[in-house]
Design a protein around this motif. Structure first.
Motif, mmCIF file in Angstrom:
data_model
loop_
_atom_site.group_PDB
_atom_site.id
_atom_site.type_symbol
_atom_site.label_atom_id
_atom_site.label_comp_id
_atom_site.label_asym_id
_atom_site.label_seq_id
_atom_site.Cartn_x
_atom_site.Cartn_y
_atom_site.Cartn_z
ATOM 1 N N VAL A 31 3.923 1.849 -7.436
ATOM 2 C CA VAL A 31 3.944 3.281 -7.148
ATOM 3 C C VAL A 31 2.903 3.974 -8.012
ATOM 4 C CG1 VAL A 31 5.310 5.399 -7.225
ATOM 5 C CG2 VAL A 31 6.380 3.255 -6.516
ATOM 6 N N LEU A 32 2.094 4.825 -7.385
ATOM 7 C CA LEU A 32 1.207 5.735 -8.117
ATOM 8 C C LEU A 32 1.755 7.143 -7.952
ATOM 9 C CD1 LEU A 32 -2.614 5.906 -8.357
ATOM 10 C CD2 LEU A 32 -1.345 7.940 -7.664
ATOM 11 N N VAL A 33 1.973 7.836 -9.071
ATOM 12 C CA VAL A 33 2.520 9.182 -9.040
ATOM 13 C C VAL A 33 1.663 10.073 -9.924
ATOM 14 C CG1 VAL A 33 4.128 8.751 -10.951
ATOM 15 C CG2 VAL A 33 4.650 10.545 -9.265
ATOM 16 N N ALA A 68 3.359 11.121 -4.337
ATOM 17 C CA ALA A 68 3.198 9.736 -4.780
ATOM 18 C C ALA A 68 2.653 8.915 -3.624
ATOM 19 C CB ALA A 68 4.536 9.157 -5.256
ATOM 20 N N LEU A 69 2.082 7.765 -3.955
ATOM 21 C CA LEU A 69 1.634 6.772 -2.979
ATOM 22 C C LEU A 69 2.260 5.440 -3.349
ATOM 23 C CD1 LEU A 69 -2.160 7.711 -2.829
ATOM 24 C CD2 LEU A 69 -0.466 8.155 -1.039
ATOM 25 N N VAL A 70 2.637 4.670 -2.328
ATOM 26 C CA VAL A 70 3.338 3.406 -2.547
ATOM 27 C C VAL A 70 2.572 2.270 -1.886
ATOM 28 C CG1 VAL A 70 5.443 2.093 -2.064
ATOM 29 C CG2 VAL A 70 5.591 4.499 -2.724
ATOM 30 N N LEU A 71 2.375 1.190 -2.631
ATOM 31 C CA LEU A 71 1.898 -0.084 -2.112
ATOM 32 C C LEU A 71 3.040 -1.074 -2.288
ATOM 33 C CD1 LEU A 71 -1.617 -0.261 -3.855
ATOM 34 C CD2 LEU A 71 -1.052 0.819 -1.666
ATOM 35 N N SER A 72 3.352 -1.842 -1.245
ATOM 36 C CA SER A 72 4.506 -2.730 -1.359
ATOM 37 C C SER A 72 4.307 -4.014 -0.597
ATOM 38 C CB SER A 72 5.769 -2.027 -0.833
ATOM 39 O OG SER A 72 6.920 -2.834 -1.042
ATOM 40 N N ALA A 80 10.561 0.596 3.185
ATOM 41 C CA ALA A 80 11.747 1.254 2.637
ATOM 42 C C ALA A 80 11.597 1.559 1.152
ATOM 43 C CB ALA A 80 12.978 0.387 2.868
ATOM 44 N N SER A 81 10.647 0.939 0.474
ATOM 45 C CA SER A 81 10.437 1.246 -0.938
ATOM 46 C C SER A 81 10.064 2.713 -1.122
ATOM 47 C CB SER A 81 9.357 0.341 -1.532
ATOM 48 O OG SER A 81 8.124 0.517 -0.839
ATOM 49 N N ALA A 82 9.338 3.285 -0.150
ATOM 50 C CA ALA A 82 8.971 4.696 -0.250
ATOM 51 C C ALA A 82 10.193 5.601 -0.197
ATOM 52 C CB ALA A 82 7.996 5.058 0.872
ATOM 53 N N GLN A 83 11.267 5.146 0.484
ATOM 54 C CA GLN A 83 12.487 5.944 0.516
ATOM 55 C C GLN A 83 13.123 6.026 -0.865
ATOM 56 O OE1 GLN A 83 13.579 7.619 3.369
ATOM 57 N NE2 GLN A 83 14.780 8.672 1.779
ATOM 58 N N GLY A 84 13.113 4.900 -1.580
ATOM 59 C CA GLY A 84 13.633 4.923 -2.943
ATOM 60 C C GLY A 84 12.845 5.862 -3.831
ATOM 61 N N VAL A 85 11.514 5.873 -3.662
ATOM 62 C CA VAL A 85 10.676 6.785 -4.435
ATOM 63 C C VAL A 85 10.964 8.228 -4.047
ATOM 64 C CG1 VAL A 85 8.295 7.456 -4.931
ATOM 65 C CG2 VAL A 85 8.888 5.033 -4.714
ATOM 66 N N LEU A 105 6.648 14.103 -0.468
ATOM 67 C CA LEU A 105 5.779 13.420 0.491
ATOM 68 C C LEU A 105 5.268 12.137 -0.162
ATOM 69 C CD1 LEU A 105 3.816 16.468 1.935
ATOM 70 C CD2 LEU A 105 5.920 15.400 2.774
ATOM 71 N N VAL A 106 5.611 10.992 0.441
ATOM 72 C CA VAL A 106 5.336 9.689 -0.175
ATOM 73 C C VAL A 106 4.777 8.730 0.875
ATOM 74 C CG1 VAL A 106 6.286 7.820 -1.563
ATOM 75 C CG2 VAL A 106 7.290 10.100 -1.739
#
Length: 343
Positions: A31-33, A68-72, A80-85, A105-106
């Motif tokens: 995660v980048l925040v 935030a932006l998510v790489l998974s 679904a990792s973005a939902q946790g964020v 917004l993720v």
């Protein structure tokens, strides 16, 4: 130009990166925040992407910034990792205001690591928890190699990984890159001993192996990755499976850019993937680059400086790809060796 003090994307002030991974799963999330919402856009050049909320990053869409932006890893499950964020950011009071409501917004992108030797027989999707844990771990310093979204990543010949790099430009702008490297192609020349990105290296940031001394075109070796995936998948198709790969990345700058300018930087940054991986942008890769700007540094000559930022982003991304593979570490049950093991 020279690398920043950390040689990480977090040399762009106000950004933090967190990793979370499950070693038995052989997968994870990065995660980048930002300390505050940032302007962002995206460019997709691969034929098999997996994404969440990327449409809102188009220059004509109204969302002014993201949290935030998510790489998974995890293929579509990993989205679904973005939902946790998102849930964690909402609990912290972050989000795009809509009257009395706030909506974090993720945007997110995923890579395919379901056939890498890890235990994928879960009853409950593990990725929301991994996303929240990665956000909780966000800091200026973070691990590269077999960490976060790069935990189970693979290239054609070796383990992939998570990488990052930065550059300080003469005009005072900082540019950085963060990438999870899981391509159909190879990051090393056919000898397996030299990076395609050798010409972009500063010092020995990815081993100082230098350019390949062989001249002219060389036939690539058979892909270890495809063979391993076919064994793990009980006879996957000879192309390695649609969407069974992908290099996903974030490039960042502290320059004051619009969403349209971020889109142009994302497009230019794809040159870094092409510099560092062969082949790149295939029908079986979901190659994607997010570009973000924190807006701290105003531009005196926007068009000319934007060209330099895009070029620097491509160099950072090429270096980050090589650094990801160089930093990968072995783990029980791996189906591919690390580059250092293979040298």
């Amino acid at each position: 130009m020279q690398p920043g003090p950390r040689n990480l994307i977090t040399d762009v002030a106000g950004l933090r990166v967190g990793n979370a991974q499950d070693e038995s799963l052989k997968s994870g999330t990065t995660v980048l925040v930002g300390d505050a919402p940032f302007v962002a856009s995206v460019a997709v050049q691969g034929g098999a992407p997996g994404t969440r909320e990327t449409d809102l990053l188009a220059p004509d869409k109204s969302a002014p910034g993201v949290d935030a932006l998510v790489l998974s890893g995890g293929s579509a499950f990993g989205l679904a990792s973005a939902q946790g964020v998102m849930d964690a950011l909402h609990a912290a009071g972050r989000g795009f205001p809509v009257l009395s409501a706030r909506v974090p917004l993720v945007p997110a992108a995923i890579l395919f690591d379901l056939l890498n030797g890890g235990d994928k027989a879960w009853d409950t999707n593990p990725y929301p928890a991994l996303g929240r844990a990665a956000l909780d771990a966000a800091a200026a310093d973070f691990a590269m190699g077999s960490a976060g979204a790069g935990t189970g990543a693979q290239t054609a010949q070796h383990k992939g990984g998570l990488g990052s790099a930065s550059l300080l430009l003469p005009d005072g702008v900082t540019v950085g890159a963060l990438v999870a490297v899981n391509p159909l192609g190879s990051v090393t020349t056919p000898s397996g001993r030299h990076f395609w990105a050798a010409s972009a290296e500063f010092g020995e940031e990815y081993g100082g192996l230098g350019p390949d001394p062989a001249r002219g075109w060389q036939a690539p070796p058979e892909s270890r990755k495809i063979a391993a995936m076919m064994r793990a998948g009980g006879g996957a198709d000879a192309q390695g499976g649609s969407g069974g790969n992908t290099t996903i990345a974030i490039v960042a700058t502290d320059a004051a850019l619009t969403k349209a300018q971020c889109h142009r930087v994302a497009i230019a940054a794809h040159d870094g993937i092409a510099r560092a991986i062969q082949p790149a942008h295939t029908p079986m890769d979901g190659d994607l680059v997010f570009a973000l700007a924190t807006g701290a540094v105003p531009l005196a000559a926007p068009d000319l400086q934007l060209a330099g930022i895009g070029h620097a982003a491509s160099l950072c991304l090429a270096r980050a790809i090589a650094r990801a593979v160089w930093a990968a570490t072995p783990a029980p049950g791996d189906t591919l060796p690390t580059l250092r093991e293979a040298l």
